[in-house]
Design a protein around this motif. Structure first.
Motif, PDB file in Angstrom:
ATOM      1  N   ASP A 133       4.741  -7.850   4.705  1.00 31.54           N
ATOM      2  CA  ASP A 133       3.798  -8.531   3.820  1.00 31.54           C
ATOM      3  C   ASP A 133       4.168  -8.277   2.363  1.00 31.54           C
ATOM      4  O   ASP A 133       4.838  -7.281   2.042  1.00 31.54           O
ATOM      5  N   GLU A 134       3.706  -9.158   1.494  1.00 28.04           N
ATOM      6  CA  GLU A 134       3.969  -9.018   0.070  1.00 28.04           C
ATOM      7  C   GLU A 134       3.468  -7.659  -0.419  1.00 28.04           C
ATOM      8  O   GLU A 134       2.367  -7.222  -0.073  1.00 28.04           O
ATOM      9  N   GLY A 135       4.317  -6.971  -1.180  1.00 26.34           N
ATOM     10  CA  GLY A 135       3.952  -5.668  -1.722  1.00 26.34           C
ATOM     11  C   GLY A 135       4.290  -4.493  -0.820  1.00 26.34           C
ATOM     12  O   GLY A 135       4.090  -3.347  -1.205  1.00 26.34           O
ATOM     13  N   GLU A 136       4.780  -4.769   0.392  1.00 28.18           N
ATOM     14  CA  GLU A 136       5.142  -3.705   1.326  1.00 28.18           C
ATOM     15  C   GLU A 136       6.650  -3.485   1.327  1.00 28.18           C
ATOM     16  O   GLU A 136       7.413  -4.427   1.149  1.00 28.18           O
ATOM     17  N   THR A 137       7.047  -2.258   1.588  1.00 25.51           N
ATOM     18  CA  THR A 137       8.447  -1.994   1.895  1.00 25.51           C
ATOM     19  C   THR A 137       8.636  -2.258   3.394  1.00 25.51           C
ATOM     20  O   THR A 137       7.650  -2.347   4.156  1.00 25.51           O
ATOM     21  N   GLN A 196       6.976   0.587   5.307  1.00 23.12           N
ATOM     22  CA  GLN A 196       5.512   0.482   5.329  1.00 23.12           C
ATOM     23  C   GLN A 196       5.069  -0.591   6.314  1.00 23.12           C
ATOM     24  O   GLN A 196       4.111  -0.398   7.071  1.00 23.12           O
TER      25      GLN A 196
END
Length: 131
Positions: free
Chosen positions: A43-47, A50
């Motif tokens: 998801d956006e903002g995840e590594t 994560q």
């Protein structure tokens, strides 16, 4: 012509005692009854790490320890381009739930050919067999 977006997805390569954890997708959904190394989309903002940790909790109810990057492969599914990042992963015990899967098992590398894997995961198998 529009530039196509490369979607990033993850997969967990879990090995215990020489056996690898694989799971079979539920019937009727995406990749119906195909076997895979579990994981999912970033998801956006995840590594990637994560995302894989979140997916392992959502799909299997396990708190996974995401280790080193293992390999990556590319594939096309439903006309979309994907890059699959596989990570060496561990978790204790066995899955508590199977939200996206029918069943799971632990298999030796020489047993991979007996399972109908998703095309996206075949690069992971190739890498394991080269080790």
């Amino acid at each position: 012509m529009d530039e196509q977006i490369m979607r990033i997805v993850t997969a967990a390569v879990v090995c215990r005692g020489g056996k690898y954890f694989i799971a079979q997708r539920k019937e009727g959904g995406a990749l119906s009854l195909k076997w895979e190394f579990p994981g999912g989309k970033v998801d956006e903002g995840e590594t990637g790490k994560q995302a894989l940790q979140r997916e392992m909790m959502e799909e299997l109810g396990v708190e996974a320890d995401i280790g080193d990057f293992f390999c990556s492969t590319h594939f096309i599914y439903n006309g979309n381009m994907y890059e699959l990042h596989a990570y060496l992963t561990s978790f204790s015990g066995e899955p508590k739930v199977l939200n996206d899967h029918e069943q799971y098992t632990w298999v030796l590398p020489e047993e991979f050919s007996a399972y109908d894997f998703a095309d996206s995961d075949k690069g992971i198998i190739d890498k394991i067999l080269q080790e």
